[in-house]
Design a protein around this motif. Sequence first.
Motif, PDB file in Angstrom:
ATOM      1  N   ASN A   1       0.729  -1.353   0.086  1.00  4.44           N
ATOM      2  CA  ASN A   1      -0.162  -0.096   0.029  1.00  4.44           C
ATOM      3  C   ASN A   1       0.786   1.283   0.011  1.00  4.44           C
ATOM      4  OD1 ASN A   1      -2.462  -1.435  -0.008  1.00  4.44           O
ATOM      5  ND2 ASN A   1      -2.400  -1.942   2.431  1.00  4.44           N
TER       6      ASN A   1
ATOM      7  N   VAL B   1       2.275   1.711  -3.548  1.00  6.89           N
ATOM      8  CA  VAL B   1       1.000   2.420  -4.348  1.00  6.89           C
ATOM      9  C   VAL B   1       0.958   3.809  -4.162  1.00  6.89           C
ATOM     10  CG1 VAL B   1      -1.275   2.372  -4.800  1.00  6.89           C
ATOM     11  CG2 VAL B   1      -0.116   0.236  -4.582  1.00  6.89           C
TER      12      VAL B   1
ATOM     13  N   LEU C   1      -7.469   0.055  -8.951  1.00  6.02           N
ATOM     14  CA  LEU C   1      -6.111   0.744  -8.902  1.00  6.02           C
ATOM     15  C   LEU C   1      -5.757   1.352 -10.218  1.00  6.02           C
ATOM     16  CD1 LEU C   1      -3.411   1.199  -7.772  1.00  6.02           C
ATOM     17  CD2 LEU C   1      -2.864  -1.265  -8.315  1.00  6.02           C
TER      18      LEU C   1
END
Length: 383
Positions: free
Chosen positions: A98, A101, A145
Motif C-alpha cells: 500500500n 502504491v 487501481l
Amino acid sequence: MPRKLLLPYKSVFSHFRAPRGLDDSLAMNAARSGYRVFSANSTAACTELAKRITERLGAELGKSVVYQETNGETRVEIKESVRGQDIFIIQTIPRDVNTAVMELLIMAYALKTSCARNIIGVIPYFPYSKQSKMRKRGSIVCKLLASMLAKAGLTHIITMDLHQKEIQGFFSFPVDNLRASPFLLQYIQEEIPDYRNAVIVAKSPDAAKRAQSYAERLRLGLAVIHGEAQCTEQDMDDGRHSPPMVKNATVHPGLELPLMMAKEKPPITVVGDVGGRIAIIVDDIIDDVESFVAAAEILKERGAYKIFVMATHGLLSADAPRLIEESSIDEVVVTNTVPHEVQKLQCPKIKTVDISLILSEAIRRIHNGESMAYLFRNITVDD
C-alpha cells in the motif's frame, strides 16, 4: 545536435546472457534527449532494479526524494525540471504494497503538475493483480487501481506477466505486458546441465497452459497435478443464498431452479510420467509456498529425483524461505521484478534472474517511438 547516450554492451549486474539481439539493439540505438527515469521507492533495496535499468540506458537516475513522514504520510519531492519530457517511473513492490502504491500515485501526480509530457509507469509486478475477479460481495480492486493510476496522470504502463492478461482491459491507456519466459527458459538451458531429462509440471490444471508453453519450447514432456484444493465451495459463494432462506416460503413452480451438485475433490494424481526425471514446476507468482511444497512432495513420491520451481514474481511472503529450505524443492528461480534479497539470505535455494535488459529496451523503444513487436517475438495468444 542531440547528445548521444552510449549504451554499454553488457551491464556488470547481468549474470546471464541476454536473448540474442537485445544487447545489440541497446548498443546500436542511441536514445534522443528529453526523458528522465525516476525511482518511486523510498527504500534502498527497491531502487536496485532502477539502477540496473539506468546503467543499461547510459542515463542517470532522476533526482527526487521519496520518504515517509512521522505521521505515516508519503511525501515526494522532484528535484529537477521535467517540463515537456517523457518520464519513466520505476516502481518495484516491496512487502508494504500500500505504501508503494501511494508512492507511485503521488509521484505521478507531482510530475503531472510539473508539466511532464508523458508519464510512463514501469511496474514489473502489478499489485492487486490477484484481485481481478469478483468474489462474494467484494470488488475488483485491480480495476480500481487502474482508474487511480489514470487519474494520477499516468499515460502508459510497462509491466510483466500480469496474473490475468484480461487486466489490460481495465486501463484507459496503453499497457505493455512483457514476458519473462525467455530469460527463465535460458536459465533452464544453461544452468540445468541435464535438462533434457526434465519434465515441465503444472501444479494445478489452471497452470497447464503456461506449462505447455514451456514444454513445447524446450521439447520436453508435460505433467499436470490434479486434485489439489483450489477454492472451497464456500469461497466461491456468489450470493446464491441471498436473501436468506425463509421457512415455509412459497415458491412459484415456474421459478424452481435445478439443484447444483456439490463438488467433490478427486484424490491427488499426477497426469504424466515423472519417474527418474527432473521436475520443473512453472508458474507466474510464488507467494505462499504451501502449494508448491505439497506439489514437490507428490512429485518426489512419484519418482522425480530433482525438483525446480520457476516463477516470474517471487513475492515469498511470510515464512516462505524457511518452508522452501525444509522442503523437497532443490531450487526456486525467480526474476528481480520484486525485491527478495532478505529471503535469499534466509534460503540459499532461491536464485535470481535479471530482467532489467528487456525493461530498459522497452523504455528506449517507447521514448524513440519504435515498434514494441520485437519484444514479443514468438509470443502467442495463450502465452
